[in-house]
Design a protein around this motif. Structure first.
Motif, PDB file in Angstrom:
ATOM      1  N   ARG A  49       0.826  -1.208   0.000  1.00  0.00           N
ATOM      2  CA  ARG A  49       0.000   0.000   0.000  1.00  0.00           C
ATOM      3  C   ARG A  49       0.860   1.257   0.000  1.00  0.00           C
ATOM      4  NH1 ARG A  49      -2.988  -1.473   3.811  1.00  0.00           N
ATOM      5  NH2 ARG A  49      -1.992  -0.441   5.578  1.00  0.00           N
ATOM      6  N   GLU A 107     -20.807  -5.681  -4.203  1.00  0.00           N
ATOM      7  CA  GLU A 107     -20.063  -4.441  -3.989  1.00  0.00           C
ATOM      8  C   GLU A 107     -20.779  -3.506  -3.030  1.00  0.00           C
ATOM      9  OE1 GLU A 107     -16.712  -2.271  -4.241  1.00  0.00           O
ATOM     10  OE2 GLU A 107     -17.088  -4.228  -5.184  1.00  0.00           O
ATOM     11  N   GLU A 111     -19.179  -1.957   0.419  1.00  0.00           N
ATOM     12  CA  GLU A 111     -19.063  -0.532   0.716  1.00  0.00           C
ATOM     13  C   GLU A 111     -19.695  -0.173   2.057  1.00  0.00           C
ATOM     14  OE1 GLU A 111     -17.339   1.649  -0.838  1.00  0.00           O
ATOM     15  OE2 GLU A 111     -16.711   0.273  -2.421  1.00  0.00           O
ATOM     16  N   ARG A 118     -12.835  -2.805   5.551  1.00  0.00           N
ATOM     17  CA  ARG A 118     -12.582  -2.661   4.116  1.00  0.00           C
ATOM     18  C   ARG A 118     -11.095  -2.519   3.832  1.00  0.00           C
ATOM     19  NH1 ARG A 118     -16.674   1.271   4.106  1.00  0.00           N
ATOM     20  NH2 ARG A 118     -15.130   2.840   3.484  1.00  0.00           N
ATOM     21  N   GLN A 119     -10.400  -1.775   4.661  1.00  0.00           N
ATOM     22  CA  GLN A 119      -8.955  -1.612   4.466  1.00  0.00           C
ATOM     23  C   GLN A 119      -8.224  -2.942   4.619  1.00  0.00           C
ATOM     24  OE1 GLN A 119      -7.634   1.396   7.208  1.00  0.00           O
ATOM     25  NE2 GLN A 119      -8.730   3.049   6.165  1.00  0.00           N
ATOM     26  N   ASP A 122      -8.998  -4.956   1.465  1.00  0.00           N
ATOM     27  CA  ASP A 122      -8.243  -4.418   0.330  1.00  0.00           C
ATOM     28  C   ASP A 122      -6.772  -4.802   0.433  1.00  0.00           C
ATOM     29  OD1 ASP A 122     -10.392  -3.253  -0.934  1.00  0.00           O
ATOM     30  OD2 ASP A 122     -10.142  -1.312   0.068  1.00  0.00           O
ATOM     31  N   ARG A 126      -4.705  -7.051  -2.288  1.00  0.00           N
ATOM     32  CA  ARG A 126      -3.471  -6.566  -2.905  1.00  0.00           C
ATOM     33  C   ARG A 126      -2.299  -7.519  -2.645  1.00  0.00           C
ATOM     34  NH1 ARG A 126      -5.306  -1.277  -1.548  1.00  0.00           N
ATOM     35  NH2 ARG A 126      -4.364  -1.481   0.507  1.00  0.00           N
ATOM     36  N   GLY A 132      -5.782  -7.502  -8.368  1.00  0.00           N
ATOM     37  CA  GLY A 132      -6.379  -6.605  -7.404  1.00  0.00           C
ATOM     38  C   GLY A 132      -7.888  -6.698  -7.353  1.00  0.00           C
ATOM     39  N   ASP A 133      -8.459  -7.700  -8.022  1.00  0.00           N
ATOM     40  CA  ASP A 133      -9.897  -7.913  -8.051  1.00  0.00           C
ATOM     41  C   ASP A 133     -10.262  -8.975  -7.013  1.00  0.00           C
ATOM     42  OD1 ASP A 133     -12.543  -8.246  -8.597  1.00  0.00           O
ATOM     43  OD2 ASP A 133     -12.281  -8.932 -10.668  1.00  0.00           O
ATOM     44  N   ARG A 134     -11.274  -8.702  -6.179  1.00  0.00           N
ATOM     45  CA  ARG A 134     -11.665  -9.661  -5.155  1.00  0.00           C
ATOM     46  C   ARG A 134     -12.098 -11.001  -5.741  1.00  0.00           C
ATOM     47  NH1 ARG A 134     -16.123  -8.584  -2.741  1.00  0.00           N
ATOM     48  NH2 ARG A 134     -16.670  -6.599  -3.713  1.00  0.00           N
TER      49      ARG A 134
END
Length: 316
Positions: A49, A107, A111, A118-119, A122, A126, A132-134
């Motif tokens: 990150r 999605e 959100e 969420r972090q 993410d 990553r 980078g797609d779930r």
């Protein structure tokens, strides 16, 4: 067929690796694996990150680190205690269910999650996904956990698993970054030499895109591009990891007294060679399955033919 069980006359009674009850030792082992893997995911997500480590490298470091921790921690578990292997397998199944839930999470629901959660998600994506797609969590990452859970449950710490995990965790993890570094270096040298011969600077324009494979690279059908240095690194690192883990488990009493390292290394070289070939010709996303199955199939044949009957034996 010699599965990973062994009679008491075949193996001496090994000492417990921890001065705890079998249930407590199993709990400690699972917690060590859990917090080590979660800690690595958080660390590599942070490094990625902040741009300190490229995403492609952090993904491979997570791939290697998680597998190395899990395999090494198996020496902490109590011998001859079947709930231990079941606990590790179910722990890995839990990861698989988590990957599936996150991959298919709508999605709008994602959100609405708290920012902290969420972090973390993410960062996880990553760290272990190429794009980078779930949704990618249900591809190579899911296959990775599936293969490990299956072979842990079937063979636990038998030498066949040492070879399989060395190929999957270390060999497959090392091949890509080593291949990228060395082929990039070779490509830069070849471009520099071409530019010098033409009297130029040897630096291609931004619009220039290589239309052919770089030096030392190869490609099977239209699958992913691989490299000779990467394949060599796969074989050497996997064989070295297999030797290290075999020595660890042998010293911890997981293998019978007649286990010998020279015989193991000869068999491991054949298994790792098959895994290296599988990685070289595998399509994207399924290499985790093909590598493990190639190593396992070779080990099974060596075991059943009597060439290496120790590959599927363990005293634990």
């Amino acid at each position: 067929m010699s599965f990973s069980g062994a009679s008491s006359s075949f193996c001496p009674e090994p000492p417990s690796p921890l001065p705890l009850s079998p249930a407590a030792s199993t709990t400690v082992g699972v917690l060590v694996i859990l917090f080590s893997i979660l800690g690595q995911l958080e660390l590599f997500a942070l490094l990625s990150r902040r741009g300190w480590v490229p995403t492609v490298l952090s993904r491979k470091l997570t791939h290697i680190g998680s597998g190395v921790v899990m395999t090494t921690a198996l020496a902490l578990f109590p011998p001859r205690y079947w709930p231990a292997r079941l606990a590790v397998s179910l722990f890995l199944v839990g990861f698989m269910l988590s990957f599936a839930a996150l991959a298919y999470l709508p999605e709008d629901q994602f959100e609405r999650m708290p920012p902290f959660v969420r972090q973390r998600i993410d960062g996880l994506v990553r760290s272990i996904c190429r794009s980078g797609d779930r949704a990618e969590l249900m591809r190579g990452t899911f296959y990775y956990a599936f293969a490990v859970a299956t072979f842990v449950l079937l063979f636990w710490t038998a030498p066949i698993n040492v070879v399989i995990f060395a190929s999957l965790f270390v060999g497959d993890g090392v091949a890509d970054p080593i291949g990228r570094i060395l082929t990039g270096w070779a490509l830069a040298r070849s471009r520099g030499a071409a530019g010098a011969a033409a009297g130029g600077e040897g630096t291609p324009s931004k619009e220039e895109k290589p239309k052919a494979l770089a030096p030392w690279q190869y490609q099977f059908f239209y699958f992913g591009v691989k490299s000779v240095p990467g394949s060599v690194a796969f074989f050497v690192s996997a064989l070295g990891a297999a030797a290290g883990w075999a020595a660890l488990f042998h010293g911890a009493g997981h293998y019978p007294p007649d286990f010998t390292m020279p015989a193991f290394l000869a068999a491991a070289a054949a298994c790792v060679g098959a895994a290296t070939l599988a990685e070289a010709i595998s399509p994207p996303h399924v290499d985790n399955l093909l590598v493990t199955y190639a190593a396992a199939a070779t080990a099974f044949c060596l075991n059943e033919s009597g060439i290496a009957p120790f590959l599927m034996q363990t005293c634990a």
